[in-house]
Motif scaffolding. Structure first.
Motif, PDB file in Angstrom:
ATOM      1  N   ILE A  94       0.843  -1.201   0.000  1.00 19.70           N
ATOM      2  CA  ILE A  94       0.000   0.000   0.000  1.00 19.70           C
ATOM      3  C   ILE A  94       0.880   1.255   0.000  1.00 19.70           C
ATOM      4  CG2 ILE A  94      -1.638   1.354   1.400  1.00 19.70           C
ATOM      5  CD1 ILE A  94      -3.114  -1.262   1.980  1.00 19.70           C
ATOM      6  N   ALA A  95       1.930   1.262   0.840  1.00 15.50           N
ATOM      7  CA  ALA A  95       2.815   2.440   0.900  1.00 15.50           C
ATOM      8  C   ALA A  95       3.459   2.693  -0.463  1.00 15.50           C
ATOM      9  CB  ALA A  95       3.882   2.238   1.974  1.00 15.50           C
ATOM     10  N   SER A  96       3.940   1.637  -1.105  1.00 17.51           N
ATOM     11  CA  SER A  96       4.603   1.789  -2.399  1.00 17.51           C
ATOM     12  C   SER A  96       3.624   2.255  -3.468  1.00 17.51           C
ATOM     13  CB  SER A  96       5.214   0.454  -2.853  1.00 17.51           C
ATOM     14  OG  SER A  96       6.087  -0.040  -1.880  1.00 17.51           O
ATOM     15  N   THR A  97       2.469   1.597  -3.538  1.00 18.41           N
ATOM     16  CA  THR A  97       1.492   1.912  -4.582  1.00 18.41           C
ATOM     17  C   THR A  97       0.868   3.283  -4.351  1.00 18.41           C
ATOM     18  OG1 THR A  97       1.078  -0.469  -4.637  1.00 18.41           O
ATOM     19  CG2 THR A  97      -0.425   0.917  -5.904  1.00 18.41           C
ATOM     20  N   LEU A  98       0.634   3.596  -3.088  1.00 21.72           N
ATOM     21  CA  LEU A  98       0.100   4.924  -2.761  1.00 21.72           C
ATOM     22  C   LEU A  98       1.087   6.008  -3.200  1.00 21.72           C
ATOM     23  CD1 LEU A  98      -1.965   6.762  -1.267  1.00 21.72           C
ATOM     24  CD2 LEU A  98      -0.686   6.316   0.837  1.00 21.72           C
ATOM     25  N   SER A  99       2.374   5.772  -2.957  1.00 21.62           N
ATOM     26  CA  SER A  99       3.404   6.741  -3.364  1.00 21.62           C
ATOM     27  C   SER A  99       3.389   6.931  -4.875  1.00 21.62           C
ATOM     28  CB  SER A  99       4.793   6.256  -2.945  1.00 21.62           C
ATOM     29  OG  SER A  99       4.845   6.088  -1.554  1.00 21.62           O
ATOM     30  N   LEU A 100       3.335   5.816  -5.602  1.00 20.50           N
ATOM     31  CA  LEU A 100       3.315   5.889  -7.071  1.00 20.50           C
ATOM     32  C   LEU A 100       2.055   6.610  -7.558  1.00 20.50           C
ATOM     33  CD1 LEU A 100       4.500   2.225  -7.726  1.00 20.50           C
ATOM     34  CD2 LEU A 100       5.813   4.279  -8.321  1.00 20.50           C
TER      35      LEU A 100
ATOM     36  N   GLU B 128     -12.100  -0.112   1.147  1.00 22.85           N
ATOM     37  CA  GLU B 128     -11.620  -1.493   1.190  1.00 22.85           C
ATOM     38  C   GLU B 128     -10.944  -1.849  -0.134  1.00 22.85           C
ATOM     39  OE1 GLU B 128     -15.534  -2.955   2.099  1.00 22.85           O
ATOM     40  OE2 GLU B 128     -15.774  -3.702   0.054  1.00 22.85           O
ATOM     41  N   ILE B 129     -10.001  -2.780  -0.037  1.00 25.04           N
ATOM     42  CA  ILE B 129      -9.297  -3.254  -1.232  1.00 25.04           C
ATOM     43  C   ILE B 129      -9.516  -4.759  -1.294  1.00 25.04           C
ATOM     44  CG2 ILE B 129      -7.072  -3.432  -2.409  1.00 25.04           C
ATOM     45  CD1 ILE B 129      -6.103  -1.074  -0.656  1.00 25.04           C
ATOM     46  N   PRO B 130     -10.189  -5.234  -2.346  1.00 17.80           N
ATOM     47  CA  PRO B 130     -10.430  -6.687  -2.441  1.00 17.80           C
ATOM     48  C   PRO B 130      -9.119  -7.459  -2.593  1.00 17.80           C
ATOM     49  CG  PRO B 130     -11.792  -5.468  -4.003  1.00 17.80           C
ATOM     50  CD  PRO B 130     -10.804  -4.502  -3.456  1.00 17.80           C
ATOM     51  N   PHE B 131      -9.120  -8.693  -2.157  1.00 21.55           N
ATOM     52  CA  PHE B 131      -7.934  -9.545  -2.319  1.00 21.55           C
ATOM     53  C   PHE B 131      -7.673  -9.699  -3.810  1.00 21.55           C
ATOM     54  CE2 PHE B 131      -5.318 -13.248  -2.566  1.00 21.55           C
ATOM     55  CZ  PHE B 131      -4.541 -13.191  -1.428  1.00 21.55           C
ATOM     56  N   ASP B 132      -6.430  -9.447  -4.208  1.00 27.98           N
ATOM     57  CA  ASP B 132      -6.087  -9.464  -5.638  1.00 27.98           C
ATOM     58  C   ASP B 132      -5.083 -10.594  -5.888  1.00 27.98           C
ATOM     59  OD1 ASP B 132      -5.176  -9.005  -8.186  1.00 27.98           O
ATOM     60  OD2 ASP B 132      -5.072  -6.824  -7.970  1.00 27.98           O
ATOM     61  N   TYR B 133      -5.556 -11.634  -6.566  1.00 25.88           N
ATOM     62  CA  TYR B 133      -4.697 -12.802  -6.801  1.00 25.88           C
ATOM     63  C   TYR B 133      -3.556 -12.498  -7.772  1.00 25.88           C
ATOM     64  CZ  TYR B 133      -8.011 -15.665  -4.247  1.00 25.88           C
ATOM     65  OH  TYR B 133      -8.790 -16.182  -3.255  1.00 25.88           O
ATOM     66  N   SER B 134      -3.681 -11.411  -8.537  1.00 24.69           N
ATOM     67  CA  SER B 134      -2.645 -11.111  -9.536  1.00 24.69           C
ATOM     68  C   SER B 134      -1.479 -10.308  -8.931  1.00 24.69           C
ATOM     69  CB  SER B 134      -3.250 -10.312 -10.697  1.00 24.69           C
ATOM     70  OG  SER B 134      -3.613  -9.019 -10.251  1.00 24.69           O
ATOM     71  N   LEU B 135      -1.645  -9.913  -7.690  1.00 25.49           N
ATOM     72  CA  LEU B 135      -0.672  -8.982  -7.092  1.00 25.49           C
ATOM     73  C   LEU B 135       0.725  -9.582  -6.926  1.00 25.49           C
ATOM     74  CD1 LEU B 135      -0.634  -6.109  -6.104  1.00 25.49           C
ATOM     75  CD2 LEU B 135      -1.423  -6.873  -3.879  1.00 25.49           C
ATOM     76  N   GLU B 136       0.788 -10.801  -6.478  1.00 22.53           N
ATOM     77  CA  GLU B 136       2.085 -11.432  -6.220  1.00 22.53           C
ATOM     78  C   GLU B 136       2.966 -11.417  -7.473  1.00 22.53           C
ATOM     79  OE1 GLU B 136       3.145 -12.266  -3.241  1.00 22.53           O
ATOM     80  OE2 GLU B 136       5.056 -13.080  -3.954  1.00 22.53           O
TER      81      GLU B 136
ATOM     82  N   VAL C 203      -8.614   4.428   8.217  1.00 16.68           N
ATOM     83  CA  VAL C 203      -8.272   3.004   8.194  1.00 16.68           C
ATOM     84  C   VAL C 203      -8.629   2.425   6.824  1.00 16.68           C
ATOM     85  CG1 VAL C 203      -8.694   0.754   9.281  1.00 16.68           C
ATOM     86  CG2 VAL C 203      -8.679   2.839  10.688  1.00 16.68           C
ATOM     87  N   ILE C 204      -7.711   1.626   6.283  1.00 16.00           N
ATOM     88  CA  ILE C 204      -7.956   0.919   5.020  1.00 16.00           C
ATOM     89  C   ILE C 204      -8.120  -0.561   5.344  1.00 16.00           C
ATOM     90  CG2 ILE C 204      -6.932   0.230   2.799  1.00 16.00           C
ATOM     91  CD1 ILE C 204      -5.368   2.879   2.844  1.00 16.00           C
ATOM     92  N   GLU C 205      -9.154  -1.157   4.776  1.00 16.72           N
ATOM     93  CA  GLU C 205      -9.346  -2.610   4.939  1.00 16.72           C
ATOM     94  C   GLU C 205      -8.787  -3.293   3.685  1.00 16.72           C
ATOM     95  OE1 GLU C 205     -13.415  -3.850   5.348  1.00 16.72           O
ATOM     96  OE2 GLU C 205     -12.872  -5.882   5.932  1.00 16.72           O
ATOM     97  N   ASN C 206      -7.723  -4.019   3.858  1.00 15.11           N
ATOM     98  CA  ASN C 206      -7.039  -4.650   2.726  1.00 15.11           C
ATOM     99  C   ASN C 206      -7.367  -6.151   2.679  1.00 15.11           C
ATOM    100  OD1 ASN C 206      -5.314  -4.785   0.513  1.00 15.11           O
ATOM    101  ND2 ASN C 206      -3.490  -5.118   1.762  1.00 15.11           N
TER     102      ASN C 206
ATOM    103  N   LEU D 141       0.891  -1.365 -11.427  1.00 14.46           N
ATOM    104  CA  LEU D 141      -0.051  -0.259 -11.610  1.00 14.46           C
ATOM    105  C   LEU D 141      -1.281  -0.657 -12.428  1.00 14.46           C
ATOM    106  CD1 LEU D 141       2.441   2.712 -12.036  1.00 14.46           C
ATOM    107  CD2 LEU D 141       1.010   2.187 -10.062  1.00 14.46           C
ATOM    108  N   LYS D 142      -1.205  -1.814 -13.078  1.00 21.41           N
ATOM    109  CA  LYS D 142      -2.372  -2.269 -13.863  1.00 21.41           C
ATOM    110  C   LYS D 142      -3.272  -3.202 -13.054  1.00 21.41           C
ATOM    111  CE  LYS D 142      -0.119  -1.890 -18.304  1.00 21.41           C
ATOM    112  NZ  LYS D 142       0.983  -2.564 -18.958  1.00 21.41           N
ATOM    113  N   THR D 143      -2.879  -3.539 -11.851  1.00 14.76           N
ATOM    114  CA  THR D 143      -3.699  -4.464 -11.058  1.00 14.76           C
ATOM    115  C   THR D 143      -4.947  -3.773 -10.511  1.00 14.76           C
ATOM    116  OG1 THR D 143      -2.499  -3.931  -9.047  1.00 14.76           O
ATOM    117  CG2 THR D 143      -1.697  -5.833 -10.298  1.00 14.76           C
ATOM    118  N   MET D 144      -5.908  -4.596 -10.160  1.00 15.63           N
ATOM    119  CA  MET D 144      -7.119  -4.064  -9.535  1.00 15.63           C
ATOM    120  C   MET D 144      -6.762  -3.431  -8.179  1.00 15.63           C
ATOM    121  SD  MET D 144      -9.322  -5.359  -6.977  1.00 15.63           S
ATOM    122  CE  MET D 144      -9.303  -7.125  -7.063  1.00 15.63           C
ATOM    123  N   PHE D 145      -5.775  -4.039  -7.507  1.00 18.45           N
ATOM    124  CA  PHE D 145      -5.289  -3.494  -6.231  1.00 18.45           C
ATOM    125  C   PHE D 145      -4.862  -2.028  -6.424  1.00 18.45           C
ATOM    126  CE2 PHE D 145      -1.425  -2.521  -3.786  1.00 18.45           C
ATOM    127  CZ  PHE D 145      -1.862  -2.707  -2.485  1.00 18.45           C
TER     128      PHE D 145
END
Lengths: 247, 133
Positions: free
Chosen positions: A34-40, A207-215, A181-184, A225-229
């Motif tokens: 979240i910190a990395s993606t939020l920064s971007l 809230e951020i749904p669980f994203d199977y493509s994130l890993e 608060v963010i629900e991840n 940056l293209k993920t749903m996350f």
């Protein structure tokens, strides 16, 4: 008599408009992502953004950003290198991937040192990737970085939220600003976290749904940056920017 | 240079102390510099002499004392001194910037543990400030 480093920290952060400390009482809730993606996301909106990984024993944002071939420059201190437009600072420049077993006093000293020597310059948002827990790093952020605002991350788990409740209670007691608060990693519909957050008088940011493509996207920022996350984090970034800059 | 950042911190702290203590000018500042951080004393001294201009510290004399870096193993109790020539150049430089990073590279010479404390001689420490009220 005195540690000279402490008095210069405020000066080093003088040109930083907002400090966002991404934290949680528990590990594994997605703080670093979240910190990395939020920064971007904030940088994409045109803001000048710094990202500072202070999880000294287990830094991981450099893996997310694939930032292993950069290093800071020396100029009356240390100037963070640019990684995907971010001013990026991590202890990894010095530990080079070696295990760094640090006790509390060492964590404090390393944080003071890096805060005292790093020159962030004009920065709209400095995002801090905090280590998990309510220990030295949280207490030092409160003590040393007076302009710190906390962004708290939880998962839908009651176990994660219990640690968040404690962290938030401490911050509220010490009158430290909590952005919300963010629900991840949300996996099914449940109002539990939102209800609990609002019961504490805090803002539920979303809230951020669980994203199977994130890993698969870790280490590849374009893919990330293209993920749903990332789409969800971008929406949150908009909200966080409006909320904090309006304060 | 990293020494400049630390010199700035010293001047800032001494200025704050001087104001708090109601000093019109500072005459003497005593600093202790631990060998673990491998500060270049001459660069630190030069930076201090440049940064003190037009401040309450303008006439201050800086007395800098170096302190050996003593490490003590928390597991077996062994005590030893850090010696720069016993680590690689890259490691020495990393420790120069963040002395705690010594825990990533240095091990107790007796039992091999990374769990040691820096008993003394870590970095820059302000010992005393003298001045005229």
């Amino acid at each position: 008599m005195a540690d000279p480093r402490v008095s210069v920290i405020e000066d080093r952060l003088k040109k930083v408009n907002k400090v966002l400390s991404v934290s949680s009482g528990k590990g594994g809730v997605g703080k670093s992502l979240i910190a990395s993606t939020l920064s971007l996301a904030l940088a994409d909106k045109g803001y000048e953004v710094g990202l500072f990984d202070i999880d000294f024993t287990n830094p991981s944002t450099h893996i997310i950003l694939n930032a292993e071939s950069v290093s800071p420059t020396e100029e009356n201190g240390v100037i963070p290198p640019r990684v995907r437009g971010l001013k990026y600072m991590s202890i990894i420049y010095y530990s080079s991937g070696h295990v760094s077993p640090l006790r509390g006093v060492d964590v404090s000293n390393a944080l003071i040192e890096l805060l005292a020597i790093t020159r962030w310059g004009e920065t709209d948002f400095l995002v801090i990737d905090m280590p998990p827990g309510i220990g030295d790093a949280v207490l030092d952020m409160i003590r040393l970085v007076k302009k710190a605002n906390f962004l708290v991350v939880t998962t839908p788990s009651k176990l994660a939220f219990e640690t968040v409740r404690k962290l938030a209670s401490l911050l509220l007691e010490m009158r430290i600003p909590i952005i919300g608060v963010i629900e991840n990693m949300k996996m099914r519909e449940s109002p539990f976290i939102q209800e609990q957050v609002e019961k504490m008088g805090l803002r539920f940011l979303g809230e951020i749904p669980f994203d199977y493509s994130l890993e698969e996207a870790i280490g590849d920022v374009n893919k990330l940056l293209k993920t749903m996350f990332a789409q969800k984090v971008k929406e949150l970034a908009e909200k966080i920017a409006l909320q904090t800059l309006g304060d | 240079m990293h020494e400049w950042a630390l010199a700035e911190a010293v001047v800032s702290t001494v200025s704050q102390i001087a104001i708090r203590e109601g000093l019109r000018r500072v005459t003497e500042v005593r600093l202790k510099v631990g060998e673990l951080q491998q500060i270049e004393i001459e660069i630190l001294r030069f930076a201090l002499s440049e940064l003190k201009r037009s401040s309450l510290l303008e006439e201050a004399e800086f007395i800098i004392e170096t302190e050996k870096a003593e490490l003590r193993c928390r597991v077996c109790g062994h005590k030893w001194f850090f010696r720069r020539n016993e680590v690689d150049e890259d490691v020495a430089e990393a420790i120069h910037f963040v002395p705690e990073i010594a825990h990533a590279y240095i091990r107790c010479p007796r039992c091999g543990s990374p769990d040691f404390e820096v008993v003394r001689g870590r970095g820059v420490w302000l010992e005393s400030v003298e001045g005229v009220k």
